[in-house]
Design a protein around this motif. Structure first.
Motif, PDB file in Angstrom:
ATOM      1  N   GLU A   8      -5.258  11.625  -1.848  1.00 22.31           N
ATOM      2  CA  GLU A   8      -4.552  10.424  -1.416  1.00 22.31           C
ATOM      3  C   GLU A   8      -3.081  10.704  -1.104  1.00 22.31           C
ATOM      4  N   SER A   9      -2.503  11.703  -1.764  1.00 21.81           N
ATOM      5  CA  SER A   9      -1.072  11.974  -1.613  1.00 21.81           C
ATOM      6  C   SER A   9      -0.749  13.070  -0.606  1.00 21.81           C
ATOM      7  N   ILE A  10      -1.733  13.798  -0.128  1.00 20.73           N
ATOM      8  CA  ILE A  10      -1.466  14.941   0.743  1.00 20.73           C
ATOM      9  C   ILE A  10      -0.761  14.532   2.041  1.00 20.73           C
ATOM     10  N   GLY A  11      -1.107  13.372   2.580  1.00 17.50           N
ATOM     11  CA  GLY A  11      -0.432  12.900   3.794  1.00 17.50           C
ATOM     12  C   GLY A  11       1.046  12.648   3.546  1.00 17.50           C
ATOM     13  N   PHE A  12       1.359  12.063   2.396  1.00 13.89           N
ATOM     14  CA  PHE A  12       2.758  11.839   2.042  1.00 13.89           C
ATOM     15  C   PHE A  12       3.501  13.158   1.910  1.00 13.89           C
ATOM     16  N   VAL A  13       2.909  14.101   1.225  1.00 13.48           N
ATOM     17  CA  VAL A  13       3.547  15.409   1.029  1.00 13.48           C
ATOM     18  C   VAL A  13       3.794  16.071   2.377  1.00 13.48           C
ATOM     19  N   ASP A  14       2.792  16.083   3.231  1.00 13.82           N
ATOM     20  CA  ASP A  14       2.950  16.696   4.551  1.00 13.82           C
ATOM     21  C   ASP A  14       4.034  15.999   5.359  1.00 13.82           C
ATOM     22  N   ALA A  58      10.531   6.816  -0.929  1.00  9.86           N
ATOM     23  CA  ALA A  58       9.805   7.352   0.222  1.00  9.86           C
ATOM     24  C   ALA A  58       8.293   7.228   0.021  1.00  9.86           C
ATOM     25  N   TYR A  59       7.834   7.479  -1.186  1.00  9.25           N
ATOM     26  CA  TYR A  59       6.405   7.377  -1.505  1.00  9.25           C
ATOM     27  C   TYR A  59       5.909   5.946  -1.313  1.00  9.25           C
ATOM     28  N   ASN A  60       6.638   5.002  -1.850  1.00  8.22           N
ATOM     29  CA  ASN A  60       6.250   3.592  -1.704  1.00  8.22           C
ATOM     30  C   ASN A  60       6.309   3.141  -0.247  1.00  8.22           C
ATOM     31  N   ASN A  61       7.322   3.578   0.481  1.00  2.00           N
ATOM     32  CA  ASN A  61       7.423   3.239   1.903  1.00  2.00           C
ATOM     33  C   ASN A  61       6.256   3.825   2.692  1.00  2.00           C
ATOM     34  N   TYR A  62       5.905   5.055   2.399  1.00  2.77           N
ATOM     35  CA  TYR A  62       4.804   5.717   3.109  1.00  2.77           C
ATOM     36  C   TYR A  62       3.510   4.928   2.943  1.00  2.77           C
ATOM     37  N   PHE A  63       3.193   4.567   1.716  1.00  3.10           N
ATOM     38  CA  PHE A  63       1.921   3.884   1.471  1.00  3.10           C
ATOM     39  C   PHE A  63       1.961   2.420   1.880  1.00  3.10           C
ATOM     40  N   SER A  64       3.118   1.814   1.966  1.00  2.00           N
ATOM     41  CA  SER A  64       3.180   0.426   2.438  1.00  2.00           C
ATOM     42  C   SER A  64       2.991   0.347   3.951  1.00  2.00           C
ATOM     43  N   GLU A  65       3.222   1.453   4.637  1.00  2.00           N
ATOM     44  CA  GLU A  65       3.093   1.475   6.111  1.00  2.00           C
ATOM     45  C   GLU A  65       1.685   1.838   6.555  1.00  2.00           C
ATOM     46  N   LEU A  66       0.807   2.225   5.632  1.00  3.68           N
ATOM     47  CA  LEU A  66      -0.566   2.613   6.037  1.00  3.68           C
ATOM     48  C   LEU A  66      -1.418   1.418   6.347  1.00  3.68           C
TER      49      LEU A  66
END
Length: 66
Positions: A8-14, A58-66
């Protein structure tokens, strides 16, 4: 290691770590903490601030935009 990162987190890391983190980290160290990036000794206090104010945001922003 990539094997330690959840699917679930690999997209954020990349996205974040490979494209934005170093610039954000450098700016934060120099402007918010008033420290030089090179030559600064690691501290958990600095890490805790970076985690809360950069990584978590950044993590919260990334997943809120999905």
């Amino acid at each position: 290691m990539r094997d330690d990162i959840t699917r679930e987190s690999i997209g954020f890391v990349d996205s974040y770590y490979f494209h934005e983190f170093l610039k954000s980290y450098s700016d934060y160290m120099e402007n918010a903490l008033n420290k030089r990036v090179l030559g600064t000794v690691f501290s958990w206090d600095d890490y805790d601030k970076i985690k809360v104010e950069l990584i978590d945001v950044a993590y919260n922003n990334y997943f809120s935009e999905l």
